[in-house]
Scaffold this motif. Structure first.
Motif, PDB file in Angstrom:
ATOM      1  N   SER A 162       0.858  -1.181   0.000  1.00 29.19           N
ATOM      2  CA  SER A 162       0.000   0.000   0.000  1.00 29.19           C
ATOM      3  C   SER A 162       0.894   1.231   0.000  1.00 29.19           C
ATOM      4  O   SER A 162       1.876   1.285   0.746  1.00 29.19           O
ATOM      5  CB  SER A 162      -0.895   0.021   1.239  1.00 29.19           C
ATOM      6  N   SER A 209       0.017   3.865   1.273  1.00 30.04           N
ATOM      7  CA  SER A 209      -0.476   4.729   2.349  1.00 30.04           C
ATOM      8  C   SER A 209       0.287   4.640   3.667  1.00 30.04           C
ATOM      9  O   SER A 209      -0.186   5.161   4.684  1.00 30.04           O
ATOM     10  CB  SER A 209      -1.960   4.447   2.596  1.00 30.04           C
ATOM     11  N   THR A 210       1.441   3.981   3.677  1.00 29.33           N
ATOM     12  CA  THR A 210       2.289   4.002   4.880  1.00 29.33           C
ATOM     13  C   THR A 210       3.710   4.366   4.452  1.00 29.33           C
ATOM     14  O   THR A 210       4.116   4.086   3.313  1.00 29.33           O
ATOM     15  CB  THR A 210       2.345   2.624   5.579  1.00 29.33           C
ATOM     16  N   GLN A 232     -13.319   9.093   9.197  1.00 34.42           N
ATOM     17  CA  GLN A 232     -12.634   7.922   8.636  1.00 34.42           C
ATOM     18  C   GLN A 232     -12.536   8.030   7.105  1.00 34.42           C
ATOM     19  O   GLN A 232     -11.570   7.562   6.510  1.00 34.42           O
ATOM     20  CB  GLN A 232     -13.383   6.626   8.988  1.00 34.42           C
ATOM     21  N   ASP A 286      -9.697  10.471   6.445  1.00 35.91           N
ATOM     22  CA  ASP A 286      -8.384   9.861   6.685  1.00 35.91           C
ATOM     23  C   ASP A 286      -8.004   8.882   5.577  1.00 35.91           C
ATOM     24  O   ASP A 286      -6.879   8.899   5.076  1.00 35.91           O
ATOM     25  CB  ASP A 286      -8.375   9.122   8.034  1.00 35.91           C
ATOM     26  N   ALA A 287      -8.949   8.012   5.208  1.00 33.69           N
ATOM     27  CA  ALA A 287      -8.646   6.980   4.206  1.00 33.69           C
ATOM     28  C   ALA A 287      -8.223   7.619   2.885  1.00 33.69           C
ATOM     29  O   ALA A 287      -7.255   7.178   2.241  1.00 33.69           O
ATOM     30  CB  ALA A 287      -9.863   6.084   3.992  1.00 33.69           C
ATOM     31  N   ASP A 311      -4.880   9.454   3.218  1.00 33.27           N
ATOM     32  CA  ASP A 311      -3.789   8.480   3.370  1.00 33.27           C
ATOM     33  C   ASP A 311      -3.320   7.940   2.027  1.00 33.27           C
ATOM     34  O   ASP A 311      -2.121   7.802   1.788  1.00 33.27           O
ATOM     35  CB  ASP A 311      -4.235   7.300   4.258  1.00 33.27           C
ATOM     36  N   VAL A 312      -4.251   7.601   1.156  1.00 30.64           N
ATOM     37  CA  VAL A 312      -3.856   6.991  -0.128  1.00 30.64           C
ATOM     38  C   VAL A 312      -3.354   8.057  -1.108  1.00 30.64           C
ATOM     39  O   VAL A 312      -2.263   7.926  -1.680  1.00 30.64           O
ATOM     40  CB  VAL A 312      -5.030   6.200  -0.757  1.00 30.64           C
ATOM     41  N   LYS A 370      -0.906  11.466   1.350  1.00 31.01           N
ATOM     42  CA  LYS A 370       0.236  10.919   2.098  1.00 31.01           C
ATOM     43  C   LYS A 370       0.914   9.829   1.279  1.00 31.01           C
ATOM     44  O   LYS A 370       2.141   9.704   1.288  1.00 31.01           O
ATOM     45  CB  LYS A 370      -0.233  10.376   3.444  1.00 31.01           C
ATOM     46  N   GLY A 371       0.118   9.027   0.563  1.00 30.62           N
ATOM     47  CA  GLY A 371       0.696   7.954  -0.250  1.00 30.62           C
ATOM     48  C   GLY A 371       1.686   8.500  -1.270  1.00 30.62           C
ATOM     49  O   GLY A 371       2.788   7.962  -1.440  1.00 30.62           O
ATOM     50  N   TYR A 397       4.779   9.508   0.575  1.00 31.66           N
ATOM     51  CA  TYR A 397       5.588   8.381   1.060  1.00 31.66           C
ATOM     52  C   TYR A 397       6.377   7.701  -0.064  1.00 31.66           C
ATOM     53  O   TYR A 397       7.469   7.189   0.171  1.00 31.66           O
ATOM     54  CB  TYR A 397       4.702   7.336   1.737  1.00 31.66           C
ATOM     55  N   ALA A 420      -7.596  16.293  -0.881  1.00 30.31           N
ATOM     56  CA  ALA A 420      -6.402  15.469  -1.114  1.00 30.31           C
ATOM     57  C   ALA A 420      -5.790  15.801  -2.469  1.00 30.31           C
ATOM     58  O   ALA A 420      -4.562  15.946  -2.598  1.00 30.31           O
ATOM     59  CB  ALA A 420      -6.769  13.985  -1.061  1.00 30.31           C
TER      60      ALA A 420
END
Ligand SMILES: NC(=O)c1ccc[n+]([C@@H]2O[C@H](COP(=O)([O-])OP(=O)(O)OC[C@H]3O[C@@H](n4cnc5c(N)ncnc54)[C@H](O)[C@@H]3O)[C@@H](O)[C@H]2O)c1
Length: 300
Positions: A74, A76-77, A116, A119-120, A123-124, A127-128, A131, A169
């Motif tokens: 993923s 997303s981290t 949520q 955030d989801a 995150d993708v 932030k994805g 990252y 996003a």
């Protein structure tokens, strides 16, 4: 124009197991790139995972005589992003191109959206992309060459009902690209943004009858160009839909200034709102320095 080749170039395409990302991976591989095909293989709203999505595209590339390696992390981290870049470095020794394309949807009207869903999506998409791009940027800097493409959306740049999380996003990615463009310039790293419209599993229901004119392959040439050595510009944003490609930009108009020593009031703003809103004579700043460069001569 001579044929644009990706011989000797290493590309990472995130979310390349289907939709738009698959077309980018296939096209660059067809033109000689070694491609890391990343995909988590989840649902449109970001649930689950399935290695077969990335693997199928790698198989397709190899069957056509190209070179590709799958990655199932993923985006997303931070660990996922690091590992996607490591996959390219381990397999091919470098990273020249990153196409940040992975994405999900959690559409709801603003009043109904839950944290949520925010955030989801952040995150993708946002932030994805960060990252994956940060470790890639470091590797590109060492090589003095790089091409980033970030996937934004007209839903963020122009706005769309029911997409506050997604729009935020996507507009965030424009900011991320702009700053990478500035920081990467000296190292030959270019960064640009695409706002695609295409009939994929993500948009099939939304597009209705228009879907047949909006094949994903009609977005691919612009993104392939932005990923290539032929592209020499940076810090730009493009719309790509149905084979029409067009620049999108943020302009700064001359505005209204009351003169040195004049302390403006709210009535001044009301009286001059037409001038403040007037777009005539705008510039397209490529950094804060460009804005100050236009402002300081007026103020002094
Ligand atoms: N299709 C359009 O009209 C349109 C419009 C504007 C923007 N976009 C953007 O284009 C990109 C591609 O979308 P698409 O239309 O091809 O949809 P798609 O659903 O076919 O492709 C998205 C891919 O990203 C993958 N993915 C999702 N989360 C991931 C994660 N955490 N890590 C790795 N991979 C992940 C999915 O498995 C999927 O294969 C997305 O960023 C989307 O927001 C698409």
């Amino acid at each position: 124009m001579s044929e644009i080749s990706f011989d000797g170039r290493v590309a990472i395409v995130t979310g390349a197991g289907g939709g738009l990302g698959r077309t980018y991976a296939l096209e660059m591989a067809r033109r000689g790139a070694q491609v890391v095909v990343n995909d988590l293989g989840g649902s449109v709203d970001g649930q689950g995972g399935d290695d077969s999505a990335a693997q199928k595209v790698v198989d397709e590339i190899k069957a056509a005589g190209g070179e590709a390696t799958p990655n199932y992390d993923s985006v997303s981290t931070p660990e996922g992003g690091e590992n996607i870049v490591k996959t390219a470095l381990d397999a091919y020794g470098k990273v020249d191109i990153v196409i940040n394309n992975a994405g999900i949807l959690r559409d709801k009207s603003f009043a109904k959206l839950e944290w949520q869903d925010l955030d989801a999506v952040l995150d993708v998409h946002l932030k994805g992309a960060f990252y994956v791009s940060q470790p890639a940027f470091k590797a590109m800097k060492d090589n003095g060459y790089g091409r980033f493409i970030f996937t934004a959306s007209n839903a963020g740049v122009f706005g769309n009902f029911g997409q506050t999380n997604y729009g935020a996003a996507k507009m965030g990615l424009v900011g991320l690209s702009n700053v990478i463009a500035i920081e990467g310039a000296k190292a030959g790293i270019l960064s640009n943004v695409v706002c695609p419209v295409a009939a994929t599993r993500m948009t099939m229901e939304l597009l209705g009858d228009a879907a047949s004119a909006l094949e994903p392959e009609l977005v691919t040439p612009l993104v392939t160009y932005l990923a290539s050595e032929a592209c020499t510009f940076t810090h730009e944003v493009f719309s790509a839909a149905g084979g029409r490609y067009a620049r999108i930009f943020v302009g700064l108009a001359p505005g209204w200034y009351g003169g040195k020593g004049h302390v403006p009031t709210v009535e001044d703003v009301a009286d001059n709102i037409d001038k403040i809103e007037d777009q005539t004579g705008y510039i397209v700043p490529t950094s804060i320095a460009d804005e100050l460069g236009a402002l300081l001569p007026i103020l002094s």
